[in-house]
Design an enzyme around this catalytic site. Sequence first.
Site, PDB file in Angstrom:
ATOM      1  N   ASP A  30       0.830  -1.205   0.000  1.00  0.00           N
ATOM      2  CA  ASP A  30       0.000   0.000   0.000  1.00  0.00           C
ATOM      3  C   ASP A  30       0.870   1.263   0.000  1.00  0.00           C
ATOM      4  O   ASP A  30       2.014   1.231   0.441  1.00  0.00           O
ATOM      5  CB  ASP A  30      -0.907  -0.023   1.240  1.00  0.00           C
ATOM      6  CG  ASP A  30      -2.113   0.895   1.089  1.00  0.00           C
ATOM      7  OD1 ASP A  30      -2.370   1.369  -0.030  1.00  0.00           O
ATOM      8  OD2 ASP A  30      -2.786   1.141   2.107  1.00  0.00           O
ATOM      9  N   HIS A  47       2.790   3.629  -8.884  1.00  0.00           N
ATOM     10  CA  HIS A  47       2.563   2.210  -9.187  1.00  0.00           C
ATOM     11  C   HIS A  47       3.770   1.615  -9.916  1.00  0.00           C
ATOM     12  O   HIS A  47       4.150   0.478  -9.686  1.00  0.00           O
ATOM     13  CB  HIS A  47       1.292   2.029 -10.028  1.00  0.00           C
ATOM     14  CG  HIS A  47       0.032   2.368  -9.270  1.00  0.00           C
ATOM     15  ND1 HIS A  47      -0.190   1.949  -7.982  1.00  0.00           N
ATOM     16  CD2 HIS A  47      -1.062   3.097  -9.617  1.00  0.00           C
ATOM     17  CE1 HIS A  47      -1.377   2.390  -7.575  1.00  0.00           C
ATOM     18  NE2 HIS A  47      -1.913   3.107  -8.550  1.00  0.00           N
ATOM     19  N   LEU A 141      10.257 -21.029  -4.393  1.00  0.00           N
ATOM     20  CA  LEU A 141       9.270 -20.112  -3.798  1.00  0.00           C
ATOM     21  C   LEU A 141       7.946 -20.123  -4.571  1.00  0.00           C
ATOM     22  O   LEU A 141       7.939 -20.042  -5.803  1.00  0.00           O
ATOM     23  CB  LEU A 141       9.868 -18.696  -3.842  1.00  0.00           C
ATOM     24  CG  LEU A 141       8.952 -17.549  -3.404  1.00  0.00           C
ATOM     25  CD1 LEU A 141       8.781 -17.527  -1.889  1.00  0.00           C
ATOM     26  CD2 LEU A 141       9.502 -16.202  -3.882  1.00  0.00           C
TER      27      LEU A 141
HETATM   28  C1  IPE Z   1      -5.570  -2.760  -0.557  1.00  0.00           C
HETATM   29  O1  IPE Z   1      -5.176  -1.432  -0.654  1.00  0.00           O
HETATM   30  C2  IPE Z   1      -5.466  -3.429  -1.882  1.00  0.00           C
HETATM   31  C3  IPE Z   1      -4.118  -3.598  -2.411  1.00  0.00           C
HETATM   32  C4  IPE Z   1      -3.000  -3.308  -1.822  1.00  0.00           C
HETATM   33  C5  IPE Z   1      -4.070  -4.178  -3.720  1.00  0.00           C
HETATM   34  P1  IPE Z   1      -6.217  -0.257  -0.848  1.00  0.00           P
HETATM   35  O2  IPE Z   1      -5.425   0.991  -0.848  1.00  0.00           O
HETATM   36  O3  IPE Z   1      -7.088  -0.514  -2.008  1.00  0.00           O
HETATM   37  O4  IPE Z   1      -7.094  -0.389   0.479  1.00  0.00           O
HETATM   38  P2  IPE Z   1      -8.028   0.664   1.229  1.00  0.00           P
HETATM   39  O5  IPE Z   1      -9.023   1.137   0.226  1.00  0.00           O
HETATM   40  O6  IPE Z   1      -7.154   1.783   1.715  1.00  0.00           O
HETATM   41  O7  IPE Z   1      -8.604  -0.107   2.370  1.00  0.00           O
HETATM   42  C1  IPE Z   2      -1.340   0.304  -3.396  1.00  0.00           C
HETATM   43  O1  IPE Z   2      -1.163   1.672  -3.399  1.00  0.00           O
HETATM   44  C2  IPE Z   2      -1.502  -0.267  -4.779  1.00  0.00           C
HETATM   45  C3  IPE Z   2      -2.853  -0.744  -5.085  1.00  0.00           C
HETATM   46  C4  IPE Z   2      -3.886  -0.711  -4.287  1.00  0.00           C
HETATM   47  C5  IPE Z   2      -3.054  -1.290  -6.412  1.00  0.00           C
HETATM   48  P1  IPE Z   2      -2.387   2.678  -3.436  1.00  0.00           P
HETATM   49  O2  IPE Z   2      -2.703   2.990  -4.844  1.00  0.00           O
HETATM   50  O3  IPE Z   2      -3.510   2.159  -2.622  1.00  0.00           O
HETATM   51  O4  IPE Z   2      -1.740   3.941  -2.731  1.00  0.00           O
HETATM   52  P2  IPE Z   2      -2.417   4.909  -1.680  1.00  0.00           P
HETATM   53  O5  IPE Z   2      -2.972   4.071  -0.569  1.00  0.00           O
HETATM   54  O6  IPE Z   2      -3.515   5.639  -2.409  1.00  0.00           O
HETATM   55  O7  IPE Z   2      -1.324   5.804  -1.218  1.00  0.00           O
HETATM   56 MG    MG Z   3      -4.063   2.366  -0.671  1.00  0.00          MG
END
Ligand code: IPE
Ligand code: IPE
Ligand code: MG
Length: 248
Positions: A30, A47, A141
């Site tokens: 995240d 990303h 793995l």
């Molecule tokens: C969870 O992260 C999903 C992934 C890391 C793929 P999100 O950023 O989507 O989760 P919320 O919305 O903050 O709970």
């Molecule tokens: C995690 O990073 C990647 C995915 C959920 C695909 P985010 O895109 O959720 O990044 P934040 O949480 O908005 O910073």
């Molecule tokens: Mg996120």
Amino acid sequence: MRIYERYTEAELNEIGLSGRIPEHVGIIMDGNGRWAKQRLMPRTFGHRAGMEALHEIVREAHCLGIKALTVYAFSTENWRRPVQEVNALFGLLTEYFEKEIDELDANGVRIVALGDLDPFPQKVKACMTDAIERTKNNTGLSFCIAINYGSRAEIVRAIKKIMLSGVPADEVGEDTVTSNLYTAGLPELDLIIRTAGEERLSNFLLWQAAYAEFVFTPVCWPDFDTAEFRRCIIEFMKRTRRFGKVVE
Ligand code: IPE
Ligand code: IPE
Ligand code: MG
């Protein structure tokens, strides 16, 4: 192409990691968006950096002797994001496999997908299924990508499969459920790491997390490196896992 060497006991000792290495680690990657925002860049920049961070973590997991690494790449809820961001994520995923598959395969990594690949564009689906097919007999793995994954959907799918199999209700046990989840056959989940300071599961491995340890780190995913990964594992090693028993 790099060949990954397992760390020796002496090397593990040196980095403070001799002890019980978790068998199965889940990572909620995240903070890509926030990382990009801090740099005044678009979310997709984050990303891309996140995809690059994954390379070293997979290698490190192999070298540490972790048996299964599950990363949360796209949730069933992530379809709620702008279509441009969703498409950029798919593009990056395809790129990741095109770039990494030879090295992963050469290192005996087995690629597993957790989630429903059907709704994806043909190119993304083909590149995932090719990677899975190509590596299915590898014994190193298990690298599991949770993509279009939601744990509630996974449990509903398992219930449907069990019902369709015609097994009598009184023969349904925990094992029946476990063996009908995407994670069937993988080791028990020992540790869940979530980056970027959030402390929730966001529909990740609900059933499997029953006795997992949680480690949260404020580091955003693109900055998550082997040093931070090792810190999380050292934190895990300090925990006393009781599984309901009395442990003196
Ligand atoms: C969870 O992260 C999903 C992934 C890391 C793929 P999100 O950023 O989507 O989760 P919320 O919305 O903050 O709970
Ligand atoms: C995690 O990073 C990647 C995915 C959920 C695909 P985010 O895109 O959720 O990044 P934040 O949480 O908005 O910073
Ligand atoms: Mg996120």
